[in-house]
Write a protein that holds these residues in place. Structure first.
Motif, mmCIF file in Angstrom:
data_model
loop_
_atom_site.group_PDB
_atom_site.id
_atom_site.type_symbol
_atom_site.label_atom_id
_atom_site.label_comp_id
_atom_site.label_asym_id
_atom_site.label_seq_id
_atom_site.Cartn_x
_atom_site.Cartn_y
_atom_site.Cartn_z
ATOM 1 N N PRO A 192 6.084 -38.452 -6.060
ATOM 2 C CA PRO A 192 6.324 -38.856 -7.443
ATOM 3 C C PRO A 192 7.479 -39.836 -7.577
ATOM 4 C CG PRO A 192 7.138 -36.615 -7.091
ATOM 5 C CD PRO A 192 6.428 -36.994 -5.820
ATOM 6 N N PHE A 193 8.233 -39.973 -6.497
ATOM 7 C CA PHE A 193 9.385 -40.870 -6.588
ATOM 8 C C PHE A 193 9.094 -42.242 -5.971
ATOM 9 C CE2 PHE A 193 10.876 -36.450 -6.258
ATOM 10 C CZ PHE A 193 11.441 -36.303 -7.498
ATOM 11 N N CYS A 194 8.374 -42.198 -4.748
ATOM 12 C CA CYS A 194 8.144 -43.501 -4.044
ATOM 13 C C CYS A 194 6.663 -43.894 -3.997
ATOM 14 C CB CYS A 194 8.723 -43.450 -2.623
ATOM 15 S SG CYS A 194 7.897 -42.244 -1.564
ATOM 16 N N GLY A 195 5.802 -42.943 -4.402
ATOM 17 C CA GLY A 195 4.388 -43.224 -4.424
ATOM 18 C C GLY A 195 3.682 -43.120 -3.079
ATOM 19 N N GLN A 196 4.334 -42.779 -1.971
ATOM 20 C CA GLN A 196 3.696 -42.671 -0.650
ATOM 21 C C GLN A 196 2.736 -41.493 -0.636
ATOM 22 O OE1 GLN A 196 6.519 -42.563 2.588
ATOM 23 N NE2 GLN A 196 7.722 -44.303 1.798
ATOM 24 N N ASP A 197 1.726 -41.628 0.186
ATOM 25 C CA ASP A 197 0.724 -40.579 0.348
ATOM 26 C C ASP A 197 1.358 -39.442 1.104
ATOM 27 O OD1 ASP A 197 -1.534 -39.055 0.463
ATOM 28 O OD2 ASP A 197 -2.470 -40.269 2.025
ATOM 29 N N LEU A 198 1.216 -38.208 0.533
ATOM 30 C CA LEU A 198 1.870 -37.052 1.139
ATOM 31 C C LEU A 198 0.871 -36.105 1.795
ATOM 32 C CD1 LEU A 198 4.340 -36.192 -1.785
ATOM 33 C CD2 LEU A 198 4.845 -37.428 0.314
ATOM 34 N N SER A 199 -0.341 -36.546 1.894
ATOM 35 C CA SER A 199 -1.342 -35.627 2.431
ATOM 36 C C SER A 199 -1.077 -35.265 3.881
ATOM 37 C CB SER A 199 -2.747 -36.253 2.293
ATOM 38 O OG SER A 199 -2.769 -37.507 2.952
ATOM 39 N N GLY A 200 -0.462 -36.075 4.580
ATOM 40 C CA GLY A 200 -0.221 -35.768 5.994
ATOM 41 C C GLY A 200 1.195 -35.303 6.251
ATOM 42 N N SER A 201 1.963 -35.048 5.166
ATOM 43 C CA SER A 201 3.380 -34.686 5.349
ATOM 44 C C SER A 201 3.496 -33.198 5.656
ATOM 45 C CB SER A 201 4.191 -35.017 4.080
ATOM 46 O OG SER A 201 5.479 -34.524 4.218
ATOM 47 N N VAL A 202 4.133 -32.952 6.817
ATOM 48 C CA VAL A 202 4.402 -31.541 7.211
ATOM 49 C C VAL A 202 5.436 -30.924 6.267
ATOM 50 C CG1 VAL A 202 5.239 -30.059 9.058
ATOM 51 C CG2 VAL A 202 3.848 -32.042 9.594
ATOM 52 N N MET A 203 6.375 -31.739 5.887
ATOM 53 C CA MET A 203 7.470 -31.252 5.033
ATOM 54 C C MET A 203 6.951 -30.801 3.679
ATOM 55 S SD MET A 203 10.586 -30.694 5.458
ATOM 56 C CE MET A 203 12.009 -30.216 4.479
ATOM 57 N N LEU A 204 5.907 -31.483 3.249
ATOM 58 C CA LEU A 204 5.354 -31.151 1.941
ATOM 59 C C LEU A 204 4.787 -29.733 1.955
ATOM 60 C CD1 LEU A 204 4.636 -31.968 -0.911
ATOM 61 C CD2 LEU A 204 2.507 -32.965 -0.008
ATOM 62 N N SER A 205 4.165 -29.397 3.096
ATOM 63 C CA SER A 205 3.629 -28.022 3.161
ATOM 64 C C SER A 205 4.769 -26.995 3.079
ATOM 65 C CB SER A 205 2.824 -27.835 4.458
ATOM 66 O OG SER A 205 3.644 -28.023 5.585
ATOM 67 N N HIS A 206 5.894 -27.363 3.741
ATOM 68 C CA HIS A 206 7.055 -26.437 3.642
ATOM 69 C C HIS A 206 7.568 -26.326 2.193
ATOM 70 C CE1 HIS A 206 6.965 -26.021 7.911
ATOM 71 N NE2 HIS A 206 7.504 -27.223 8.208
ATOM 72 N N TYR A 207 7.588 -27.477 1.547
ATOM 73 C CA TYR A 207 8.053 -27.466 0.152
ATOM 74 C C TYR A 207 7.131 -26.628 -0.722
ATOM 75 C CZ TYR A 207 11.848 -30.874 0.632
ATOM 76 O OH TYR A 207 13.007 -31.490 0.964
#
Length: 685
Positions: A192-207
């Motif tokens: 929501p801040f930079c617009g990058q795709d987060l589908s592959g982000s490991v950190m996002l799953s932690h969040y």
């Protein structure tokens, strides 16, 4: 002997009848007064009764002294302390250990009775309370975390968040909420801040794990706990508490006038201060927890102490509230009593209680003790008086009827035309007295009481002077009859026949002769020589003595009296003088010549009383005798009548009514002797 203004000795066994006796015991002049009735009462009683009566009067006087002392001692007791009580009621009040409490309770009852409207509308106490802190629940919130969160993931998230600085976790949590809203809107999961795709982000799953539903619940519980603390311990809560304390204080101030109400000693300022300190400590910790929900927090020691201080206030307020609510029962009783109370009755009870308290103060108690001691002494004296009066009444029961009988017996002997009735004792303000009535022609005349009105029968206008003296003499003789010691008494009777009628003098003589046989000695004084002579003639020759008061150079003297000489009548004296003349005659004895006619008159008045009355002259009697000589009415025969005529003719020469020159008439001794002899012989017929 009376010398230097005093008698050299006194005798106590003398009884005197004289004008003083009459004046003191019977009457003064024409009236019978209270003093006479009192003295007569003692006269009737005699020695034994007088002793009892004296004891009674002494006890009566002592009672008067007691009364005077009681008045003085009663006056010394403060009237303000007694209130409406009499001295006797006040002094008889018993001590009461709880007097102060009783006075306080009665004062409250009186105040309540006088404030019935306010009492009826007065409010009861409402419960008091302080909200507490649930430290167990707060500690639970502060210690709460997400136990299901992967430790490694949580460590990486927390490390990342730590690098973001203060408020980083909240900033990321908000972003995660925006991110979770993207799929529902049809957009791809992008930052929501930079617009990058987060589908592959490991950190996002932690969040996502970190900021999932559990995290939201945790934050919710922290938020609710913080809101509850602020709602319960901030804003109107403090003001409401202070208001409730103020109302309770006003309520207590009102009800404490009427009953026992617990004291409200509440320092609201201290409580509010400690309350705020505790609240701020708890709010600060919950705020910190809210900022870092996953971090375990612990209430500091200072905060926990603040809560402890505050909780102590809560306990005290709770205890105070319980006590005040318990007082509502007493307040209800006050309301009930006040509704039916009578202020006047309660005020009277309060006055009595205050008097009771004053009665047993040291100063007043001493005064009451003196009064009660004097009262007890009076009661004892009154008992002695009643006993003495009973003894006196018993004595008088026997004495008075006997005295009345004795007086009436003497009145009968004195040929009195009256008698006594209703001789009885009475009590007056001046002491014991005697009342009686005189019965004349079956008409009772009371001699006691007020002065008689004009025309009313009374002692003054009913009895003559002789009757009154007769009554006095009867009183005197009757009192002597009652005297058991008469044999050792000296009785002095002064002129007892003064104002007495002639027909009573002989009875008086007889009674005095009888008295002489019973008394130790009788001394009789009189100016009436014939009366004294009659006493002398029948008196015991071995014990009688006659004295007279005779004139002397310096006044008067007491000397012997030849009673026999004074007992001779004039007739006897003339007869003796004429006999003496014949035996030893002196020439020219004119007294002898003058005595011939009186001698004849005295003889004839006795010898011929029906013909020679006191109003008849000797010449008239002589003429009557001459007229009746040799008739059926003859008085003297012819020889006696002639002899009487010769004697009269000679004796008339020596009297002024028959011879103007009677004082110079010549006397022939031989002639006188012859006529004296003839007169003596004629008087023998």
């Amino acid at each position: 002997m009376f010398e230097n203004g005093a008698w050299n000795r006194q005798l106590q066994n003398i009884i005197v009848f004289d004008d003083i006796f009459v004046d003191q015991n019977v009457y003064s002049g024409l009236a019978v007064g209270p003093v006479h009735r009192q003295n007569l009462h003692e006269l009737i009683l005699g020695a034994q009764g007088v002793t009892l009566n004296a004891q009674l009067q002494e006890l009566v006087a002592r009672i008067e002294q007691h009364n005077a002392e009681l008045r003085n001692k009663a006056a010394a007791i403060p009237a303000a302390a007694r209130g409406q009580l009499s001295v006797d009621e006040f002094c008889s009040l018993p001590p009461r250990p709880d007097i102060d409490e009783a006075i306080q309770a009665t004062e409250r009852n009186l105040a309540a009775a006088r404030e019935q409207d306010r009492i009826r509308n007065g409010l009861l106490f409402e419960p008091l309370s302080l909200p507490g802190f649930d430290l167990v629940a707060i500690d639970g919130v502060l210690q709460e975390d997400l136990a299901a969160l992967d430790t490694a993931a949580a460590t990486r998230v927390q490390g990342h968040l730590a690098g973001l600085g203060t408020g980083g976790e909240a900033w990321v949590a908000e972003g995660m909420q925006l991110l979770t809203q993207a799929p529902s809107s049809g957009r791809a999961a992008s930052c929501p801040f930079c617009g990058q795709d987060l589908s592959g982000s490991v950190m996002l799953s932690h969040y996502r794990a970190y900021f999932g539903a559990g995290y939201a619940d945790l934050k919710g519980s922290i938020s609710r706990a913080l809101s509850e603390v602020n709602r319960t311990h901030a804003g109107d809560a403090l003001a409401a508490f202070e208001r409730s304390i103020r109302i309770a204080g006003e309520c207590r101030q009102f009800w404490s006038q009427f009953c026992e109400v617990p004291d409200i000693a509440v320092d609201t300022a201290t409580i509010v201060r400690d309350w705020r300190a505790a609240r701020e400590a708890v709010v600060a910790m919950l705020t910190a927890k809210q900022a870092a929900p996953l971090e375990r927090q612990t209430l500091s020691a200072e905060g926990r102490a603040a809560v402890t201080f505050y909780q102590a206030h809560c306990d005290k307020i709770r205890a105070l509230s319980d006590a005040l609510l318990k007082a509502n029962a007493s307040i209800g009783l006050v309301k009930e009593q006040a509704a039916a109370a009578n202020p006047e009755v309660i005020a009277s009870d309060l006055s009595r209680l205050r008097a009771l308290k004053a009665r047993h103060t040291p100063a007043v108690a001493a005064l009451c003790a003196e009064y009660l001691a004097e009262k007890a002494a009076k009661v004892e004296t009154e008992q002695q008086r009643d006993q003495t009066r009973a003894a006196l009444d018993q004595y008088r029961t026997n004495v008075f009827p006997g005295y009345q009988t004795a007086v009436n017996l003497y009145l009968q002997r004195f040929n009195a035309g009256f008698r006594l009735e209703s001789v009885s004792p009475v009590y007056t303000r001046g002491g014991a007295a005697c009342t009686y009535s005189v019965l004349i022609n079956n008409v009772s005349v009371a001699v006691a009481g007020a002065t008689a009105t004009p025309g009313e029968r009374s002692f003054r206008n009913t009895l003559s002077s002789g009757d009154r003296n007769t009554l006095a003499l009867a009183f005197f003789f009757a009192s002597l009859d009652q005297d058991p010691g008469l044999a050792n008494k000296v009785v002095v009777i002064d002129d007892p026949i003064s104002s007495l009628d002639d027909h009573r003098s002989l009875t008086t003589v007889q009674e005095i002769r009888r008295l002489a046989e019973r008394a130790g000695q009788v001394i009789l004084l009189s100016h009436n020589k014939p009366f004294l002579c009659r006493i002398w003639e029948r008196a015991d020759r071995s014990t009688r003595t006659a004295l007279q008061v005779a004139r002397s150079n310096v006044g008067s003297m007491i000397c012997s009296w030849d009673v026999d000489q004074d007992c001779i009548t004039e007739h006897d004296r003339r007869h003796a003088m004429m006999r003496e003349y014949l035996a030893h005659g002196k020439p020219n004895n004119r007294e002898v010549a003058k005595s011939i006619r009186p001698l004849l008159e005295a003889f004839l008045r006795v010898a011929c009383p029906e013909h020679f009355s006191p109003s008849t002259k000797l010449g008239q009697f002589r003429d009557l005798c001459r007229q009746r000589v040799s008739t059926a009415q003859e008085i003297l025969d012819a020889g006696a009548a002639a002899e009487l005529g010769d004697l009269i003719e000679y004796s008339n020469r020596f009297h002024h009514d028959t011879n103007p020159a009677w004082e110079t008439e010549a006397i022939n001794d031989a002639e006188l002797a012859g006529f004296v002899r003839r007169a003596l012989n004629f008087a023998k017929r």
